[in-house]
Design a protein around this motif. Structure first.
Motif, PDB file in Angstrom:
ATOM      1  N   GLY A   5      40.800  44.447  33.304  1.00 25.65           N
ATOM      2  CA  GLY A   5      39.638  43.712  33.778  1.00 25.65           C
ATOM      3  C   GLY A   5      38.544  43.736  32.741  1.00 25.65           C
ATOM      4  O   GLY A   5      38.641  44.435  31.736  1.00 25.65           O
ATOM      5  N   GLU A  33      34.730  35.082  35.679  1.00 27.79           N
ATOM      6  CA  GLU A  33      35.334  36.138  36.477  1.00 27.79           C
ATOM      7  C   GLU A  33      36.681  36.583  35.915  1.00 27.79           C
ATOM      8  O   GLU A  33      37.009  37.762  35.959  1.00 27.79           O
ATOM      9  N   SER A  34      37.476  35.632  35.418  1.00 25.25           N
ATOM     10  CA  SER A  34      38.765  35.973  34.825  1.00 25.25           C
ATOM     11  C   SER A  34      39.236  34.817  33.949  1.00 25.25           C
ATOM     12  O   SER A  34      38.736  33.694  34.061  1.00 25.25           O
ATOM     13  N   HIS A  36      42.968  33.579  31.350  1.00 28.13           N
ATOM     14  CA  HIS A  36      44.241  33.884  30.700  1.00 28.13           C
ATOM     15  C   HIS A  36      44.729  32.661  29.947  1.00 28.13           C
ATOM     16  O   HIS A  36      44.239  31.551  30.154  1.00 28.13           O
TER      17      HIS A  36
END
Length: 82
Positions: A5, A33-34, A36
């Motif tokens: 995280g 937030e995230s 990939h």
């Protein structure tokens, strides 16, 4: 699969509060937030970015956006060995 995280530094919120434009996406780094990267083929790929519950898929074959986000997020080490 190891879970990791963001490891936000308190100084990053003050220093990087402006909007960033990278690969056609305009965002504030502190709101991510995230994210990939998915390689679709050898010459194509996308970076998926979740910003405050919205999912954005950006064409990013050279991983410029992904590498930028990785340099700003300072990911924590995985919680398990791969």
């Amino acid at each position: 699969m190891p879970i990791t995280g963001p490891n936000h530094n308190p100084k990053d919120n003050v220093r990087y509060s402006e909007f960033i434009i990278c690969e056609g996406l305009v965002f504030k780094p502190k709101l991510v937030e995230s994210f990939h990267h998915e390689a679709i083929s050898e010459i194509d790929g996308i970076t998926v970015v979740n910003v405050k519950s919205f999912r954005h898929e950006i064409k990013d074959p050279d991983r410029r956006l992904f590498d930028y986000l990785l340099s700003r997020a300072h990911p924590m080490p995985p919680d398990e060995h791969s």
